[in-house]
Design an enzyme around this catalytic site. Sequence first.
Site, short mmCIF file in Angstrom:
data_model
loop_
_atom_site.label_atom_id
_atom_site.label_comp_id
_atom_site.label_asym_id
_atom_site.label_seq_id
_atom_site.Cartn_x
_atom_site.Cartn_y
_atom_site.Cartn_z
CG ASP A 188 0.99 -0.01 11.28
OD1 ASP A 188 0.30 0.87 11.80
OD2 ASP A 188 0.96 -0.25 10.06
CG ASP A 237 -0.39 -0.19 2.52
OD1 ASP A 237 0.85 -0.36 2.61
OD2 ASP A 237 -1.14 -0.18 3.51
#
Length: 736
Positions: A449, A70
Amino acid sequence: MLASRVSRRAVLAGAAAGAALTTVPGFTAKANAAEGLSYRWRNVAIGGTGFVTGVLFHPSVRGLAYARTDIGGAYRWDDRTARWTPLTDQLGWDDWNLLGVEALAVDPAHPDRLYLAVGTYAQSWAGNGAVLRSEDRGATWTRTDLAVKLGGNEDGRGAGERLLVDPRDSDTLWLGTRHDGLLKSTDRGATWVAATGFPATASASGQGVTFLVAVGRAVYAGWGDGDGTATAVNLYRTTDGTTWTAVPAQPTGTSAKVPIRAAYDARARELYVTYADAPGPNGQSTGSVHKLAVARGTWTDVTPVVPGGTTSDGSADSFGYGGVAVDARRAGTVVVSTNNRWAAVDTLYRTTDGGRTWTSLKDAAVFDVSETPFLKWGAEQPKFGWWIQAVAVDPYDSKHVVYGTGATLYGTRDLTHWAPQIRGLEETSVRQLISPPVGEAHLISASGDIGVMYHERLTASPSRGMATNPVFGSATGLAQAAGRPAYVVRTGWGDNGNGAHSGDGGRTWAPFAAQPSIAHDAPGPIATGADGSTLLWSFVHWDGTKYAAHRSADNGATWTEISSFPKGATPVADPADPTLFYAYDTDTGTLYASTDSGLSFTARAGGLPAGDSQFQLVAAPGRSGDLWLSVKWNGLYRSFDGGVSFSKISSCWASYTLGFGRSAPGADYPAIYQVGSTETITAVYRSDDGAKTWVRINDDLHQWGWVGQAITGDPRVHGRVYLATNGRGIQYGEQI
């Protein structure tokens, strides 16, 4: 990636349409030999850490596959070496938006051809997308800029593929966009026009074309902007490349609102389509799997029968369907994935009888994540995965199945034993870096993350995985006491508090005994004094709201508010004097300083550049009051007197991030590294003479898009530098 992994906005300047690009031919390369500096660049090994949104085995070449991410570009798999090679590292600062890959396509008739549709964001502030086309499997590229935006990191990024080589003509390509309908090229991607005859009307806020798939000589297109009613159309097809019609009797309703992916079983002449009520990867609550018998035109609901479950709060299990892949060797053998299933956890289902019965591959799965221990996320066993929308079956090996998650790629060769198939693919969004002056590890990193990692080796994923006690999702702060390097602190979004300290250089951690109430909702950056006796913690909500900073003098047991500290600023400790702290107020362009261990702050120099929260203040190691201020395109400033006054550095006109490393032999000042501009390009530079002169140390093959977050040299190895990227992990360069 998670929502926290939004790329920083940058000044955009697109290259001319059709410009030739050269990408990385191997894992390392040299730079600047003509200038007397030759650098080798490699990834610090972690192992994935980002959302792999698509995987595609080449149907005509054994062992050849491609993956897209992404925000971290595309990769090519070499089965012989069991390694991924990055294909888009040549994209530079001005092209940061092209590191998100919306779709990829191969030509079954011409194995060396590869196409990428690139563009990370479809927002007004992002640049337009582009198509990269290669005749040598991604070793070199030719680029065509588009007049439309693509969204490789938008909702729906796990759908696809939105790019397809026409099965009737290798010169013809189709590209599905989110907001601009269907595009067509008749010259192998060199030019693009709107496809005539496509009946669906694009929406400014919708998903548009979600996938394109060849079904024999026909092309089918998924349409993601239907309303889920009984009359909605979500699937179109063309048999002549000109006329598009709705596929008759197609599935409708909420569970088939958005077609996510499709795969054609050529042996059985059946098309499988996965559906959900939202594009994902988040927000899906129901979905289905259907197949179309192409010759008869009949549809069958083949959704797996899934046992129910509940989430941690007692609500019912809910999810959609994502990936789908067919076995090219065995008719009726198909693998599909659930997506956004948080109760019983996402899984793969496999059928060998055309969807009449399904087996959960999760139930018998045995995982080995010893190569990438962070995948345990602080638990005893790894999860099967989440955000599973990329699924592929090797056309030459029925038992070789791979699937992507929000953090890695898993693969199996026997449908039971699974391990990360991720070597060479690094997609972390990195926020902060520390290179300790002593100790086992040369690097500690803080990322979106995956929190904080302690890197004992640069060539292997950290053996302890993510820092635990607590486990962080995204880290917001990382600091080491300059005069007491065994003491390290970190902040972020934790599972048991949002701050922690370490007394052994970052190997093990303990949560702060207490934390300010605002830390629950807005953990921000942290600093520790040179002797580790004082902590300053600043607080910024994800929406940008700033709050008063707090101070602790007892290792986080108690905290008091600092009313004179500029709200939201990043605290910086003086590396030589534990009573001195600094903060740069980016709202007003004012430097604040404390001479009483952070109890109070007063304004010093003012009238400096303001208006950007990403301006960075850095203290030179081993020196009191020697401050450097990177203010992006406003340049670089330096203070010798603790921020009482600043002077502008004339040797560069832009500075985005700056750090220090070991001095060159015979030099009396640390080596300085920066991402900045001395002439026309933004690049990575080193200075061995206190910023009087700079030498570029990266090259045109190693640029990695946006790299303005953090950089630091190694205090023990002259010439070694660590660079944070937004999607290509941690790069480290060494002079050779």
